[in-house]
Write a protein that holds these residues in place. Structure first.
Motif, PDB file in Angstrom:
ATOM      1  N   PRO A 120      57.169 123.629   2.242  1.00  0.00           N
ATOM      2  CA  PRO A 120      58.603 123.833   2.079  1.00  0.00           C
ATOM      3  C   PRO A 120      58.908 125.275   1.730  1.00  0.00           C
ATOM      4  N   PRO A 121      60.100 125.749   2.047  1.00  0.00           N
ATOM      5  CA  PRO A 121      60.446 127.137   1.727  1.00  0.00           C
ATOM      6  C   PRO A 121      60.419 127.371   0.233  1.00  0.00           C
ATOM      7  N   LEU A 122      60.036 128.597  -0.157  1.00  0.00           N
ATOM      8  CA  LEU A 122      59.995 128.944  -1.570  1.00  0.00           C
ATOM      9  C   LEU A 122      61.408 128.997  -2.116  1.00  0.00           C
ATOM     10  N   ARG A 123      61.508 128.649  -3.394  1.00  0.00           N
ATOM     11  CA  ARG A 123      62.805 128.688  -4.042  1.00  0.00           C
ATOM     12  C   ARG A 123      62.783 129.726  -5.144  1.00  0.00           C
ATOM     13  N   SER A 124      63.728 130.662  -5.079  1.00  0.00           N
ATOM     14  CA  SER A 124      63.881 131.647  -6.143  1.00  0.00           C
ATOM     15  C   SER A 124      64.932 131.133  -7.116  1.00  0.00           C
ATOM     16  N   PRO A 139      59.344 145.514   4.506  1.00  0.00           N
ATOM     17  CA  PRO A 139      58.035 145.354   5.153  1.00  0.00           C
ATOM     18  C   PRO A 139      58.155 144.436   6.366  1.00  0.00           C
ATOM     19  N   PRO A 140      57.166 144.461   7.252  1.00  0.00           N
ATOM     20  CA  PRO A 140      57.200 143.572   8.416  1.00  0.00           C
ATOM     21  C   PRO A 140      57.323 142.107   8.010  1.00  0.00           C
ATOM     22  N   ALA A 141      57.966 141.339   8.865  1.00  0.00           N
ATOM     23  CA  ALA A 141      58.199 139.921   8.575  1.00  0.00           C
ATOM     24  C   ALA A 141      56.954 139.072   8.781  1.00  0.00           C
ATOM     25  N   ASP A 142      55.960 139.603   9.494  1.00  0.00           N
ATOM     26  CA  ASP A 142      54.709 138.882   9.726  1.00  0.00           C
ATOM     27  C   ASP A 142      53.582 139.549   8.933  1.00  0.00           C
ATOM     28  N   ALA A 143      52.386 139.026   9.043  1.00  0.00           N
ATOM     29  CA  ALA A 143      51.239 139.596   8.345  1.00  0.00           C
ATOM     30  C   ALA A 143      51.075 141.069   8.721  1.00  0.00           C
ATOM     31  N   PHE A 144      50.738 141.897   7.739  1.00  0.00           N
ATOM     32  CA  PHE A 144      50.631 143.335   7.999  1.00  0.00           C
ATOM     33  C   PHE A 144      49.672 143.981   7.006  1.00  0.00           C
ATOM     34  N   ASP A 145      49.185 145.155   7.380  1.00  0.00           N
ATOM     35  CA  ASP A 145      48.341 145.967   6.512  1.00  0.00           C
ATOM     36  C   ASP A 145      49.235 147.015   5.859  1.00  0.00           C
ATOM     37  N   PRO A 146      49.398 146.985   4.539  1.00  0.00           N
ATOM     38  CA  PRO A 146      50.307 147.937   3.899  1.00  0.00           C
ATOM     39  C   PRO A 146      49.908 149.390   4.088  1.00  0.00           C
ATOM     40  N   ARG A 147      48.640 149.656   4.295  1.00  0.00           N
ATOM     41  CA  ARG A 147      48.205 151.045   4.477  1.00  0.00           C
ATOM     42  C   ARG A 147      48.704 151.632   5.793  1.00  0.00           C
ATOM     43  N   ALA A 148      49.158 150.771   6.684  1.00  0.00           N
ATOM     44  CA  ALA A 148      49.707 151.256   7.955  1.00  0.00           C
ATOM     45  C   ALA A 148      51.173 151.650   7.825  1.00  0.00           C
ATOM     46  N   ARG A 200      56.418 135.926  -3.631  1.00  0.00           N
ATOM     47  CA  ARG A 200      55.384 135.101  -3.009  1.00  0.00           C
ATOM     48  C   ARG A 200      55.502 135.090  -1.486  1.00  0.00           C
ATOM     49  N   GLU A 201      56.714 135.274  -0.981  1.00  0.00           N
ATOM     50  CA  GLU A 201      56.908 135.382   0.469  1.00  0.00           C
ATOM     51  C   GLU A 201      56.224 136.626   1.017  1.00  0.00           C
ATOM     52  N   LEU A 202      56.235 137.675   0.231  1.00  0.00           N
ATOM     53  CA  LEU A 202      55.587 138.931   0.636  1.00  0.00           C
ATOM     54  C   LEU A 202      54.076 138.837   0.476  1.00  0.00           C
ATOM     55  N   MET A 203      53.630 138.259  -0.612  1.00  0.00           N
ATOM     56  CA  MET A 203      52.204 138.219  -0.919  1.00  0.00           C
ATOM     57  C   MET A 203      51.400 137.499   0.152  1.00  0.00           C
ATOM     58  N   VAL A 204      51.942 136.422   0.697  1.00  0.00           N
ATOM     59  CA  VAL A 204      51.185 135.657   1.699  1.00  0.00           C
ATOM     60  C   VAL A 204      50.991 136.441   2.987  1.00  0.00           C
ATOM     61  N   ARG A 205      51.769 137.506   3.182  1.00  0.00           N
ATOM     62  CA  ARG A 205      51.654 138.299   4.406  1.00  0.00           C
ATOM     63  C   ARG A 205      50.663 139.455   4.267  1.00  0.00           C
ATOM     64  N   LEU A 206      50.135 139.648   3.071  1.00  0.00           N
ATOM     65  CA  LEU A 206      49.214 140.758   2.823  1.00  0.00           C
ATOM     66  C   LEU A 206      47.762 140.316   2.995  1.00  0.00           C
ATOM     67  N   ALA A 245      44.395 137.153  -7.350  1.00  0.00           N
ATOM     68  CA  ALA A 245      42.949 137.373  -7.262  1.00  0.00           C
ATOM     69  C   ALA A 245      42.536 137.671  -5.824  1.00  0.00           C
ATOM     70  N   ARG A 246      43.182 137.034  -4.871  1.00  0.00           N
ATOM     71  CA  ARG A 246      42.889 137.297  -3.451  1.00  0.00           C
ATOM     72  C   ARG A 246      43.309 138.698  -3.045  1.00  0.00           C
ATOM     73  N   LEU A 247      44.437 139.137  -3.547  1.00  0.00           N
ATOM     74  CA  LEU A 247      45.030 140.384  -3.078  1.00  0.00           C
ATOM     75  C   LEU A 247      44.474 141.630  -3.759  1.00  0.00           C
ATOM     76  N   LEU A 248      44.088 141.522  -5.005  1.00  0.00           N
ATOM     77  CA  LEU A 248      43.599 142.697  -5.726  1.00  0.00           C
ATOM     78  C   LEU A 248      42.153 143.007  -5.369  1.00  0.00           C
ATOM     79  N   LYS A 249      41.877 144.280  -5.204  1.00  0.00           N
ATOM     80  CA  LYS A 249      40.506 144.717  -4.969  1.00  0.00           C
ATOM     81  C   LYS A 249      39.678 144.543  -6.242  1.00  0.00           C
ATOM     82  N   PRO A 250      38.367 144.426  -6.138  1.00  0.00           N
ATOM     83  CA  PRO A 250      37.540 144.466  -7.350  1.00  0.00           C
ATOM     84  C   PRO A 250      37.827 145.747  -8.126  1.00  0.00           C
TER      85      PRO A 250
END
Length: 228
Positions: free
Chosen positions: A6-10, A36-45, A114-120, A156-161
């Motif tokens: 289901p869509p996220l609720r703010s 940011p792009p609406a689909d998955a993207f690499d932020p460094r780009a 959270r909508e942004l995080m899943v695309r990273l 934990a998934r998104l942060l580098k060691p």
């Protein structure tokens, strides 16, 4: 049939008052270029053509009026800062800060973080800030807090060691809540060694407008974690 995703609720108010004309104009002219792009993207780009790559990528979850995000971006023009905020008045304020300082290293998601995080992609962030988030102090509303086991897992998934996570709050129960949930994750290590480490603002902290209001039930507490 129930939607498995289901869509996220703010939660909370997404707009409290009319946006000032200048800021409203920036919502139309500047915000589309900073989203940011609406689909998955690499932020460094996400960099100007022919510009060197970003030294680091940071994320601020719930940037409020954007003053912390903008000032950090001004300090570190070599760092790309992604900001997420569903509150439209806050987005409008942040755009004014970005415009006035002519910042080229800020991108804004005007919605739930959270909508942004899943695309990273995995291990794409060097640093995350969660500063004075909505405390939802009533027990029946605690489930609305941004710090939840699933959010911790996503961080934990998104942060580098070695990546850094900073949480700050002036609500004692939310501090305890966060310590419990981050402490339950093997992915994070709390860096505090003495009381002053959480009682004293870190050297690189920039005071937020909300922080100055002192609306909580305790002095501001700063929790710094490292991704194991």
């Amino acid at each position: 049939m129930t939607d498995p995703h289901p869509p996220l609720r703010s939660y909370g108010r997404l707009k409290t008052r009319a946006i000032k004309p200048r800021q409203a104009a920036l919502m139309e002219s500047l915000l589309p270029a900073l989203r940011p792009p609406a689909d998955a993207f690499d932020p460094r780009a996400l960099k100007p053509d022919a510009a060197p790559g970003w030294a680091e990528v940071w994320l601020e979850i719930g940037f409020g009026g954007g003053e912390h995000m903008a000032r950090q971006a001004g300090r570190r023009p070599d760092v790309l800062i992604l900001g997420a905020e569903p509150f439209q008045n806050g987005v409008a304020s942040a755009l004014r800060h970005v415009d006035e300082a002519a910042l080229a290293n800020v991108r804004i998601h005007d919605g739930d973080a959270r909508e942004l995080m899943v695309r990273l992609p995995d291990a794409s962030l060097d640093r995350v800030f969660i500063l004075f988030p909505d405390p939802w102090p009533k027990a029946r509303h605690n489930k609305r807090r941004i710090v939840q086991p699933e959010t911790v897992a996503e961080l934990a998934r998104l942060l580098k060691p070695g990546g850094q996570l900073r949480f700050a709050s002036d609500w004692a129960d939310y501090v305890d809540w966060t310590l419990e949930r981050l402490g339950a994750s093997r992915a994070f290590r709390w860096t505090a060694e003495r009381a002053d480490d959480w009682r004293t603002p870190p050297a690189d902290h920039l005071t937020t407008r909300y922080e100055e209001k002192r609306l909580g039930d305790c002095a501001p507490v700063f929790l710094d974690f490292v991704r194991a």
